[in-house]
Design a protein around this motif. Structure first.
Motif, short mmCIF file in Angstrom:
data_model
loop_
_atom_site.label_atom_id
_atom_site.label_comp_id
_atom_site.label_asym_id
_atom_site.label_seq_id
_atom_site.Cartn_x
_atom_site.Cartn_y
_atom_site.Cartn_z
N ASP A 280 0.74 -0.85 0.01
CA ASP A 280 0.15 0.10 -0.24
C ASP A 280 1.04 0.98 0.08
O ASP A 280 0.64 2.46 -0.33
N LEU B 265 0.11 3.97 -2.41
CA LEU B 265 -0.33 6.34 -1.89
C LEU B 265 0.79 7.11 -2.45
O LEU B 265 0.16 8.07 -2.35
N GLY C 2 -3.42 1.06 -2.32
CA GLY C 2 -3.27 2.61 -0.68
C GLY C 2 -4.22 2.36 0.16
O GLY C 2 -4.58 3.97 0.38
#
Length: 496
Positions: A93, A97, A296
């Motif tokens: 993730d 992001l 994300g």
């Protein structure tokens, strides 16, 4: 209380604080650079701290360890390449992001929840360590032997795709541990007339060779690039500090992940990389929006960063209370403890309680240190991602040779480093896990000596290992660990 005060003041000594900060900044740099691991860092720096008092030397090593695990998430977030194996799950993730323009927030979450996980892990050490050590004081030779076997079985079970390779690696480590003097009769074994081998193979040079020199050889051979994704380090981070609401919303998943990380850390040989992966998977199962994981998710990043740091406290609990390494780094730390004249295990809690309190305090201070500087140095550390690998390799080799020679001023130790480095390189090529070798090298003398003492007490009967309740339970757990891992791997291969 007196021992706590003594250990506390040893930890907060100004000179120890300086070495703690030095270790913290070293760990931040090492953890950020892909290819350099916390194990490598601690193994290389351990002999360099040989001449320091225990509080100062351990302050540096503990600072390196904690900050390297945390900072491994920086490169995982920014360039999708984990700085250390512990941050593998952070790539799931973290980099997503970054692609969303939330790199700063991702780095901030990494700082905050790495700290939360680290502190909760230390709390587990405080709560569990002393009772576990008191219980272990009731162990006899049979229990210590089966405890060593259990430790090795768990390391083999999580060592990689091949159980057979893990077992071969473990037997190799045990074989190396037999070199030197017989623990019962004092006769020479496998020394080939060399005086240097009378005390056995020195632990630290082997560690440096396997994890330091061997990794450099492998990187040179494979010519791995630091930025494997082809992306450029991010320079515009945006907002770094999470809001109070964001921290509050992420706290439940952090607590769950910390618990998972601590439990996995207590299992000998599991390690922070497994803790991060398991916590990410389990938090996804209970998440309200599991579809966001891997795309994300702030919760997904929180789970991995909390668990891998909480794992450190669990691993240290097993290492200090039972004398079993919780992971590869604590295996190296056992060598550091012994170097300072302290043998990890239940007796340490009874006879060196102030030392235990000093280590606990240093763990807390190390987490506070990287929390204090983490927000400010994350952006600066992105610039180090472009350092030439040749410079990094040369630095590691120099530190490895200087450190290994400094312990005994022995050229023979340099030979051990070179041989271990070549072996580590070959094992990496063959996908042979290094963990069982290290663990068996540490546990070998303990297992052999206690097995033979137990057989002397039982007049040569092996039933002593099955008639004593604790040793029987440990044998059953060892078998279960190996069987479940074997069946799981067969099921995975069968599903392909």
């Amino acid at each position: 209380m007196q021992q706590f005060i003594q250990g506390f003041f040893q930890a907060i000594d100004p000179r120890a604080a300086i070495y703690l900060l030095l270790g913290t900044f070293s760990g931040l740099l090492i953890g950020t650079l892909p290819g350099l691991t916390a194990t490598m860092a601690v193994a290389i720096l351990t002999p360099l701290t040989f001449w320091l008092p225990p509080n100062q030397g351990l302050a540096m090593l503990i600072g390196v360890w904690n900050s390297a695990i945390f900072s491994g998430g920086i490169s995982a977030i920014l360039i999708n390449t984990p700085g250390t194996p512990a941050s593998i799950a952070s790539t799931f993730d973290g980099f997503a992001l970054t692609k969303k323009g939330m790199a700063g927030l991702a780095l901030g979450i990494n700082v905050v929840f790495s700290f939360v996980g680290g502190i909760l892990g230390v709390l587990a050490l405080i709560v569990v360590g002393f009772p576990l050590a008191r219980f272990a004081l009731t162990f006899g030779p049979a229990e210590y032997f089966t405890l060593a076997i259990f430790g090795l079985s768990t390391m083999v079970a999580v060592s990689g795709r091949s159980i057979l390779k893990g077992m071969i690696a473990g037997f190799l480590g045990f074989s190396i541990s037999l070199i030197g003097l017989d623990p019962i009769f004092g006769s020479e074994r496998f020394t080939f007339g060399r005086m240097e081998l009378l005390n056995g193979i020195s632990f630290i040079p082997v560690m440096i060779g396997l994890f330091g020199v061997g990794e450099v050889f492998y990187q040179i051979f494979s010519r791995r690039q630091v930025v494997s994704t082809g992306t450029q380090p991010v320079t515009q981070l945006g907002r770094v500090v999470p809001t109070f609401k964001e921290i509050k919303d992420l706290t439940p998943v952090a607590l769950l992940s910390a618990l998972i990380g601590i439990i996995i850390g207590v299992i000998p040989g599991a390690g922070a990389d497994i803790a991060g992966l398991v916590a990410w998977d389990q938090s996804k199962r209970v998440a309200k929006k599991p579809q966001e994981y891997g795309q994300g998710s702030l919760e997904g990043l929180t789970a991995s960063t909390t668990a891998n740091n909480a794992c450190l406290g669990g691993a240290l609990t097993t290492m200090m209370a039972l004398g079993l390494p919780g992971d590869a780094v604590t295996a190296v730390l056992i060598g550091a403890f012994i170097m300072y004249g302290v043998q990890p295990g239940p007796v340490m809690f009874r006879d060196n309680a102030s030392f235990v309190h000093m280590v606990i305090t240093l763990m807390v201070l190390a987490n506070i240190a990287f929390l204090a500087v983490g927000f400010f140095v994350s952006k600066i550390l992105t610039k180090f991602l472009s350092l030439p690998q040749s410079f990094i390799w040369a630095t590691i080799i120099i530190l490895s040779l200087v450190g290994s020679y400094a312990i005994n001023n022995s050229a023979f130790d340099l030979l051990i480093v070179f041989i271990s480095g070549v072996a580590g390189f070959v094992f990496r090529l063959l996908n042979v896990p290094l963990g069982p070798i290290v663990l068996a090298l540490i546990l070998g003398p303990m297992a052999e000596a206690n097995m033979r003492r137990a057989l002397i007490l039982s007049r040569g009967s092996f039933t002593i290992f099955f008639t004593r309740p604790i040793s029987l339970v440990l044998i059953i757990l060892s078998v279960i660990s190996l069987l479940t891992s074997t069946l799981k791997k067969k099921a995975t291969n069968g599903g392909r």
